[in-house]
Design a protein around this motif. Structure first.
Motif, PDB file in Angstrom:
ATOM      1  N   VAL A  49     -14.265  -7.435   6.439  1.00 36.23           N
ATOM      2  CA  VAL A  49     -13.221  -6.678   7.067  1.00 36.23           C
ATOM      3  C   VAL A  49     -13.663  -6.268   8.624  1.00 36.23           C
ATOM      4  CG1 VAL A  49     -11.672  -6.393   5.609  1.00 36.23           C
ATOM      5  CG2 VAL A  49     -12.608  -5.048   5.843  1.00 36.23           C
ATOM      6  N   PRO A  50     -13.025  -6.339   9.511  1.00 39.08           N
ATOM      7  CA  PRO A  50     -13.369  -5.347  10.275  1.00 39.08           C
ATOM      8  C   PRO A  50     -13.325  -4.174  10.484  1.00 39.08           C
ATOM      9  CG  PRO A  50     -10.936  -6.594  10.784  1.00 39.08           C
ATOM     10  CD  PRO A  50     -11.682  -6.796   9.982  1.00 39.08           C
ATOM     11  N   GLU A  51     -14.925  -2.950  10.393  1.00 36.35           N
ATOM     12  CA  GLU A  51     -14.548  -1.351  10.418  1.00 36.35           C
ATOM     13  C   GLU A  51     -13.974  -1.094  11.272  1.00 36.35           C
ATOM     14  OE1 GLU A  51     -17.430  -0.375  11.725  1.00 36.35           O
ATOM     15  OE2 GLU A  51     -18.239  -1.790  12.697  1.00 36.35           O
ATOM     16  N   SER A 102     -10.176  -7.665   1.718  1.00 37.18           N
ATOM     17  CA  SER A 102      -9.949  -6.308   1.502  1.00 37.18           C
ATOM     18  C   SER A 102     -10.299  -5.568   0.024  1.00 37.18           C
ATOM     19  CB  SER A 102      -8.980  -5.138   1.590  1.00 37.18           C
ATOM     20  OG  SER A 102      -9.001  -5.733   3.090  1.00 37.18           O
ATOM     21  N   ILE A 139     -17.550  -7.677   0.738  1.00 37.13           N
ATOM     22  CA  ILE A 139     -16.018  -7.340   1.721  1.00 37.13           C
ATOM     23  C   ILE A 139     -16.370  -7.240   3.078  1.00 37.13           C
ATOM     24  CG2 ILE A 139     -14.891  -5.635   1.918  1.00 37.13           C
ATOM     25  CD1 ILE A 139     -14.807  -4.713  -0.401  1.00 37.13           C
ATOM     26  N   LYS A 189     -23.086   0.257   6.799  1.00 35.64           N
ATOM     27  CA  LYS A 189     -23.064   0.526   8.209  1.00 35.64           C
ATOM     28  C   LYS A 189     -24.480   1.650   8.144  1.00 35.64           C
ATOM     29  CE  LYS A 189     -22.450  -2.262  12.261  1.00 35.64           C
ATOM     30  NZ  LYS A 189     -21.197  -3.412  13.090  1.00 35.64           N
ATOM     31  N   LEU A 248     -15.956   1.273   2.817  1.00 37.26           N
ATOM     32  CA  LEU A 248     -17.022   0.710   2.544  1.00 37.26           C
ATOM     33  C   LEU A 248     -17.760   0.107   3.405  1.00 37.26           C
ATOM     34  CD1 LEU A 248     -15.388  -0.965  -0.941  1.00 37.26           C
ATOM     35  CD2 LEU A 248     -17.155   0.988  -0.899  1.00 37.26           C
ATOM     36  N   MET A 249     -17.425  -0.775   4.128  1.00 38.65           N
ATOM     37  CA  MET A 249     -17.861  -1.636   5.590  1.00 38.65           C
ATOM     38  C   MET A 249     -18.496  -0.347   6.596  1.00 38.65           C
ATOM     39  SD  MET A 249     -17.559  -4.568   5.090  1.00 38.65           S
ATOM     40  CE  MET A 249     -18.136  -5.266   6.940  1.00 38.65           C
ATOM     41  N   ARG A 252      -1.945  -4.356  14.198  1.00 34.52           N
ATOM     42  CA  ARG A 252      -2.971  -4.445  13.321  1.00 34.52           C
ATOM     43  C   ARG A 252      -3.527  -5.997  13.160  1.00 34.52           C
ATOM     44  NH1 ARG A 252      -2.357  -1.739   7.741  1.00 34.52           N
ATOM     45  NH2 ARG A 252      -4.034  -1.656   7.508  1.00 34.52           N
ATOM     46  N   GLU A 307       1.164  -1.117   0.233  1.00 34.01           N
ATOM     47  CA  GLU A 307      -0.379  -0.001  -0.166  1.00 34.01           C
ATOM     48  C   GLU A 307       0.649   1.364  -0.684  1.00 34.01           C
ATOM     49  OE1 GLU A 307      -4.063  -1.070   2.199  1.00 34.01           O
ATOM     50  OE2 GLU A 307      -2.470  -1.923   2.908  1.00 34.01           O
ATOM     51  N   SER A 308       0.113   2.349  -0.547  1.00 36.46           N
ATOM     52  CA  SER A 308       0.779   3.678   0.112  1.00 36.46           C
ATOM     53  C   SER A 308       1.808   3.594   1.541  1.00 36.46           C
ATOM     54  CB  SER A 308       0.323   4.725  -0.391  1.00 36.46           C
ATOM     55  OG  SER A 308      -0.909   5.154   0.390  1.00 36.46           O
ATOM     56  N   ASP A 329      -5.739   3.244   0.033  1.00 36.72           N
ATOM     57  CA  ASP A 329      -5.532   1.547  -0.811  1.00 36.72           C
ATOM     58  C   ASP A 329      -6.506   1.212   0.064  1.00 36.72           C
ATOM     59  OD1 ASP A 329      -2.743   2.414  -0.505  1.00 36.72           O
ATOM     60  OD2 ASP A 329      -2.274   3.041   1.189  1.00 36.72           O
ATOM     61  N   VAL A 330      -6.305  -0.433  -0.404  1.00 35.99           N
ATOM     62  CA  VAL A 330      -7.463  -0.912  -0.444  1.00 35.99           C
ATOM     63  C   VAL A 330      -7.702  -1.943   0.823  1.00 35.99           C
ATOM     64  CG1 VAL A 330      -7.508  -2.652  -2.759  1.00 35.99           C
ATOM     65  CG2 VAL A 330      -5.626  -3.024  -1.025  1.00 35.99           C
ATOM     66  N   THR A 331      -6.526  -2.028   1.955  1.00 35.12           N
ATOM     67  CA  THR A 331      -7.250  -2.437   3.077  1.00 35.12           C
ATOM     68  C   THR A 331      -8.128  -1.280   3.932  1.00 35.12           C
ATOM     69  OG1 THR A 331      -5.561  -1.723   3.613  1.00 35.12           O
ATOM     70  CG2 THR A 331      -5.721  -3.580   3.511  1.00 35.12           C
ATOM     71  N   VAL A 332      -7.929   0.303   3.173  1.00 31.30           N
ATOM     72  CA  VAL A 332      -8.511   1.463   4.181  1.00 31.30           C
ATOM     73  C   VAL A 332      -9.679   1.331   3.049  1.00 31.30           C
ATOM     74  CG1 VAL A 332      -8.968   3.832   4.304  1.00 31.30           C
ATOM     75  CG2 VAL A 332      -6.450   2.517   4.479  1.00 31.30           C
ATOM     76  N   GLN A 333     -10.392   1.991   1.823  1.00 32.54           N
ATOM     77  CA  GLN A 333     -11.651   1.405   1.002  1.00 32.54           C
ATOM     78  C   GLN A 333     -11.809   0.234   1.531  1.00 32.54           C
ATOM     79  OE1 GLN A 333     -11.104   0.917  -3.051  1.00 32.54           O
ATOM     80  NE2 GLN A 333     -11.937  -0.367  -3.475  1.00 32.54           N
ATOM     81  N   ALA A 334     -11.813  -1.185   2.452  1.00 34.79           N
ATOM     82  CA  ALA A 334     -12.671  -1.733   2.222  1.00 34.79           C
ATOM     83  C   ALA A 334     -13.046  -1.763   3.766  1.00 34.79           C
ATOM     84  CB  ALA A 334     -11.817  -3.510   2.789  1.00 34.79           C
ATOM     85  N   GLN A 335     -13.334  -0.530   5.211  1.00 34.05           N
ATOM     86  CA  GLN A 335     -13.214  -0.130   5.842  1.00 34.05           C
ATOM     87  C   GLN A 335     -13.650   0.835   5.687  1.00 34.05           C
ATOM     88  OE1 GLN A 335      -9.637   1.160   7.809  1.00 34.05           O
ATOM     89  NE2 GLN A 335      -8.692  -1.047   7.678  1.00 34.05           N
ATOM     90  N   ARG A 341     -16.337   6.266  13.730  1.00 35.30           N
ATOM     91  CA  ARG A 341     -15.149   5.059  14.288  1.00 35.30           C
ATOM     92  C   ARG A 341     -13.601   5.632  14.307  1.00 35.30           C
ATOM     93  NH1 ARG A 341     -20.159   2.671  13.069  1.00 35.30           N
ATOM     94  NH2 ARG A 341     -20.892   0.722  13.341  1.00 35.30           N
ATOM     95  N   LEU A 376      -5.334 -10.169   4.887  1.00 37.65           N
ATOM     96  CA  LEU A 376      -6.351  -9.077   5.186  1.00 37.65           C
ATOM     97  C   LEU A 376      -5.872  -8.166   3.997  1.00 37.65           C
ATOM     98  CD1 LEU A 376      -7.539  -6.793   6.906  1.00 37.65           C
ATOM     99  CD2 LEU A 376      -5.491  -5.368   6.921  1.00 37.65           C
ATOM    100  N   HIS A 431      -0.825  -1.555  -5.967  1.00 40.74           N
ATOM    101  CA  HIS A 431      -1.103  -2.008  -4.713  1.00 40.74           C
ATOM    102  C   HIS A 431      -2.593  -2.709  -4.779  1.00 40.74           C
ATOM    103  CE1 HIS A 431      -3.427   1.686  -6.831  1.00 40.74           C
ATOM    104  NE2 HIS A 431      -4.806   1.143  -5.999  1.00 40.74           N
ATOM    105  N   MET A 460      -8.329   8.528   7.661  1.00 40.13           N
ATOM    106  CA  MET A 460      -9.058   8.710   9.071  1.00 40.13           C
ATOM    107  C   MET A 460      -9.723  10.281   7.883  1.00 40.13           C
ATOM    108  SD  MET A 460      -8.781   7.635  11.942  1.00 40.13           S
ATOM    109  CE  MET A 460      -8.704   6.005  11.684  1.00 40.13           C
TER     110      MET A 460
END
Lengths: 332, 641
Positions: free
Chosen positions: A271-273, A261, A269, B510, B505-506, A294, A53-54, B497-503, B451, A257, A217, B470
């Motif tokens: 993942v824990p939000e 994601s 999707i 919600k 979106l979730m 994490r 990632e970045s 980033d993908v992991t942040v994107q997933a969060q 959150r 992860l 990425h 954030m």
């Protein structure tokens, strides 16, 4: 390394430190390790994907591997020769062998030069070709990337993103290099265009016998194109191995992860939000595993000692994790 | 955009300059003065240096002396024109010298960086630390008085101005990727500096020259006025002023006439210089000077009737058309968009860049800049209210209140100089009559809602202190600040980033259930769409080509374009090499072919597809498609099962 063929490119404990040194008053300046302890080898004709990632240091690594930047410690060997020494001796000789494709095609093409001027430069400066030979090669190169001759006299801003990236690829191809470092070559493009460019890259590799280092990425993109994949996190390799294996049986929680994601049509999707997604502070890096904060499986060991890359259950699959995830993912 | 469209649509640089009235006036005055100065030796004028004590201090309009004479009886008109020649020549030469050396220093130090840069810039700093007139005096004192020496002095003291300007631009350019690319193409450092960077810096040099030349003339006049420039009997505008000083009270015209000419000259140069800057500066060219109106102009030929869907939908667009005026032409970016979003529904709007999806979203709250954009047809209903007929005040109430936006890049949407807390409080208090402490309390709750850990402390943070994820959470909190009924999210996760994107979106998924909000979710990625949306609408070339429930469209797309768009997304675990790419590109905006816009790229296109207008037709109760030969939905479903 017990490969059948001599590795084309080898990174040995590559490290890149930014900042550091001392101020005029003798105080040490803050330093950031952008890349740390990265080792791998790329064989001829192989595509190694680097995912991260970045801020994970993948672009810094890419620039070092292309000779555009120098490692602070460690070594890069290209065909058995020290790359940094070769760059100091003759940058052009290195550029004839290793080329680079940048992420944003429009900022990697000079807005005030025609496509012809851009593509002729490597032919003239790197290969020293005469006018007729240049013209012949130019036609060949633009034909290889599916551009038309009338495009040659236009300026970069007259092209769409996908066309501009094909021009950038043509420039990299012009000098007939052996290795091309592709730094996020499709990230700035629309999905439909992205597929065109990926297919083109695949086709060119077969036609010109190229070796790629493909940085992205986007896991799905990397999976589509790579033979082997290295996953980077916070300047280090988290995991490296055959693409299939990495995507079906990841042995690092970060890879896991990333896989969870990744969006896909029709996929929900999960993942824990509340997952913070924050990288550690680079000026105050954690002692142990950078992903520990994490990680669902992190314990005291992970927080106090940095795990080394170790064999992870299959040939050529290495992972830096004390408590690797078990089992396979749903993507098979 | 193709080059022919570009040359048709855009106005030439001169045309742009002439559009600017002040610059044109400056140009006219300047050309007149230059012309008169240029042909002064050819005009039937008296000798500018011939004295005639008998005719001293004649007033203007005297016989034989149109502008009168000075204390030595010399003809003022003749001296004025000859003097202007000298002043302009000195000003222009000084500018050229300063531009050459200053730009060279700027280029070198901006490209070299490191100690060479420090050395040159500290030298420049020292030069700037002296008051300029004092420095000029010192230089002239060393070299001796005289016009040429004054020229050197003025050129020298203006070098820093160029050096600093050009260095700044060069620094920015030297980090651009095309510089690295040129190095990889085998260019030497010198070649890169002069063939890659210089062409990009040249417009800046010209701008700087056009804005400094007036100053140079003033400074030359200043030195001559002090007797350090032109030496008697030679006339220049400054020395004429100096001559006039001694007779200021009994013959004011001797000083006023050259004064007026200096004023006209410098003023016209500055006006023209500003005009040139506006034309050449890419930032200003791209429309920073055009002041858009607070809301997109609505120029509908007729007001359509309220569509049936408008009653119970949160948002209902029908036949919406937004166009851009480009040069003489009008280009329709979106033509006839029909959309509706139900209560608590999330509609995904998918399309490639240039398909018009963002224009559709921005048209809703009138955010398309006017000029050049305007809404030329259709209607927009929000909860039964016609937004195109609503007054500006009502739109202002709705913006950020019942209808709020989340944009792609949170770093550019948040103000860098205010804390996150300040910005949230401002958003809350713009719509709710709350006191500051109450609003702060609410802001804290909002951050907790999205959150963000440790919300109280984060209120004090500046945007740059937060990570990308954030920041986007803050933007979402801001969108929810005033109990939005509808959130328009324009590619909210593309920059993440993908992991942040997933969060994110979730989180959005919600929150929309928690807060009972409807969402218009815009994206180019079919992968992202399924995480959130109930229904999806696919756009191509400014039209909706297919819409329906997300699951059904994904499983069995009816439009060949939708099929292709889904297939070209690489999917994890299906690492088969050859992706299904769509060959060619979409038509340029405003150049949609007759019939189906996708026909030229479609494998199933027949002759009928290339004629007439193809309507969006219902496929079943919930799905619509704009295709004469839709893919067989059932068979497709079987094949892909």
């Amino acid at each position: 390394m017990h490969e059948q063929t001599e590795p084309m490119l080898q990174a040995q404990d590559v490290e890149r430190l930014f900042g550091a040194g001392r101020t005029l008053l003798g105080r040490p300046k803050p330093a950031v390790h952008a890349v740390q302890g990265v080792s791998f080898a790329v064989r001829k004709g192989e595509i190694l994907g680097i995912v991260g990632e970045s801020g994970c240091g993948k672009s810094t690594l890419a620039r070092i591997l292309a000779g555009l930047d120098q490692a602070s410690a460690g070594k890069v060997l290209f065909q058995g020769q020290d790359l940094a020494a070769a760059v100091r001796r003759d940058f052009k000789a290195v550029a004839r062998q290793i080329q680079y494709v940048f992420q944003d095609p429009l900022s990697s093409l000079n807005p005030r030069k025609t496509v012809r001027a851009i593509l002729e430069t490597p032919l003239r400066r790197l290969l020293g070709l005469g006018r007729e030979e240049r013209e012949r090669r130019l036609q060949k190169v633009i034909d290889a990337v599916n551009l038309r001759p009338e495009h040659l006299d236009r300026y970069p801003h007259e092209f769409s993103g996908g066309q501009a990236q094909r021009i950038a690829i043509a420039r990299a191809l012009a000098a007939e290099p052996k290795l091309i470092v592709l730094d996020e070559p499709v990230s700035a493009l629309d999905v439909s265009v992205q597929a065109q460019v990926l297919n083109l890259l695949d086709d060119l590799k077969a036609r010109f016998g190229l070796t790629y280092l493909f940085i992205s990425h986007d896991l799905a993109v990397v999976e589509t194109i790579s033979d082997r994949v290295a996953v980077m996190y916070f300047g280090r390799l988290a995991e490296i191995g055959p693409a299939q294996r990495i995507f079906t049986q990841p042995r690092h929680h970060y890879t896991r992860l990333l896989l969870d994601s990744a969006p896909a049509p029709g996929k929900a999707i999960m993942v824990p939000e509340s997952e913070s997604g924050e990288l550690p502070d680079p000026y105050n890096p954690p002692v142990g595993c950078a992903f520990a904060a994490r990680c669902p499986a992190a314990d005291e060991l992970c927080r106090t000692r940095h795990p080394a890359l170790e064999p992870a259950g299959a040939p050529k699959h290495l992972a830096a994790c004390y408590h690797p995830p078990v089992g396979s993912t749903a993507h098979e | 955009m193709s080059s022919s469209a570009a040359s048709q649509g855009r106005v030439s640089a001169l045309g742009l300059l002439l559009n600017n009235r002040l610059a044109t006036a400056g140009l006219v005055v300047l050309v007149t003065i230059l012309l008169l100065a240029l042909i002064a030796p050819l005009l039937p004028l008296l000798d500018p240096n011939a004295t005639s004590p008998a005719n001293r201090l004649l007033p203007p309009l005297s016989d034989g002396h149109l502008l009168g004479t000075d204390a030595l009886g010399r003809d003022l008109l003749s001296r004025l024109l000859h003097g202007a020649r000298v002043s302009i020549a000195v000003g222009v030469s000084a500018t050229l010298i300063a531009a050459f050396f200053g730009s060279l220093i700027g280029l070198l130090s901006g490209y070299a960086r490191g100690w060479a840069d420090s050395l040159m810039m500290r030298g420049i700093d020292m030069l700037m630390a002296f008051p300029y007139i004092l420095l000029a005096l010192a230089i002239v004192a060393v070299l001796g008085p005289g016009l040429i020496n004054a020229l050197y002095a003025i050129a020298l003291i203006n070098i820093p101005f160029f050096a600093r300007n050009i260095r700044g631009v060069t620094l920015g350019l030297a980090r651009r990727e095309f510089i690295d690319a040129a190095r990889l193409s085998g260019k030497s450092r010198a070649a890169i500096l002069f063939t890659e960077i210089l062409p990009n810096v040249l417009p800046i040099i010209v701008i700087t020259m056009s804005t400094t030349i007036g100053w140079m003339i003033l400074e030359t006049a200043g030195l001559s006025f002090l007797g350090l420039g032109a030496q008697p009997p030679q006339a220049d505008l400054g020395s004429m002023l100096g001559d006039g000083r001694s007779v200021l009270f009994n013959a004011p015209h001797v000083a006023i006439i050259p004064g007026v000419l200096i004023f006209l000259l410098v003023m016209s140069i500055n006006l023209l210089g500003d005009g040139i800057r506006d034309v050449l500066d890419p930032r200003l060219k791209s429309g920073a000077l055009a002041r858009p109106m607070a809301r997109t102009a609505v120029e509908r030929e007729s007001v359509p009737e309220k569509p049936a869907t408008a009653k119970d939908a949160v948002l209902s667009l029908s036949g919406l058309r937004t166009a851009f005026g480009l040069g003489q032409r009008q280009i329709e970016a979106i033509s006839g968009i029909d959309l509706h979003i139900g209560r608590q529904e999330c509609l995904g709007l998918v399309g490639e860049s240039g398909s018009g999806k963002s224009i559709t979203a921005m048209s809703i709250m009138g955010l398309v800049p006017t000029p050049p954009g305007r809404i030329v047809g259709g209607s927009i209903y929000f909860q039964g209210e016609d937004l195109l007929e609503a007054n500006d005040r009502r739109i202002r109430e709705l913006r950020g209140g019942p209808v709020s936006h989340v944009f792609q890049d949170p770093l550019t949407t948040l103000h860098p100089l205010f804390t996150v807390g300040d910005q949230l409080v401002e958003a809350i208090r713009a719509h709710q009559p709350l006191r500051r402490p109450q609003a702060e309390k609410k802001a804290e709750e909002l951050l907790e809602l999205v959150r963000i850990p440790n919300p109280r402390r984060r209120l004090q943070a500046y945007p740059h202190e937060l990570s990308g994820g954030m920041r986007q959470r803050v933007c979402i909190a801001m969108a929810l600040a005033n109990d939005a009924e509808l959130i328009i999210a324009d590619e909210p996760t593309t920059a993440l980033d993908v992991t942040v994107q997933a969060q994110i979106l979730m989180l959005m998924n919600k929150l929309r259930h928690e807060k009972e909000t409807s969402i218009l979710f815009i994206t180019h990625d079919f992968g992202v769409i399924s995480a959130l949306s109930d229904r999806v609408a696919v756009m191509y070339a400014g039209q909706i080509v297919e819409s329906g429930p997300t699951k059904e469209v994904l499983e069995s797309p009816a439009h060949p374009y939708t099929r292709k768009l889904i297939d070209c997304v690489p999917v994890l675990g299906q690492g088969d090499r050859q992706l299904d790419a769509i060959e060619g590109g979409p038509p340029a905006t405003g150049e949609r072919p007759p019939g189906c816009a996708f026909a030229p790229r479609c494998a199933f296109a027949r002759d009928a597809c290339k004629r007439g207008e193809i309507a969006l037709q219902p496929l079943d109760a919930e799905r619509e498609v704009r295709c004469l030969f839709p893919l067989d939905v059932k068979r497709e479903a079987l094949v892909h099962a």
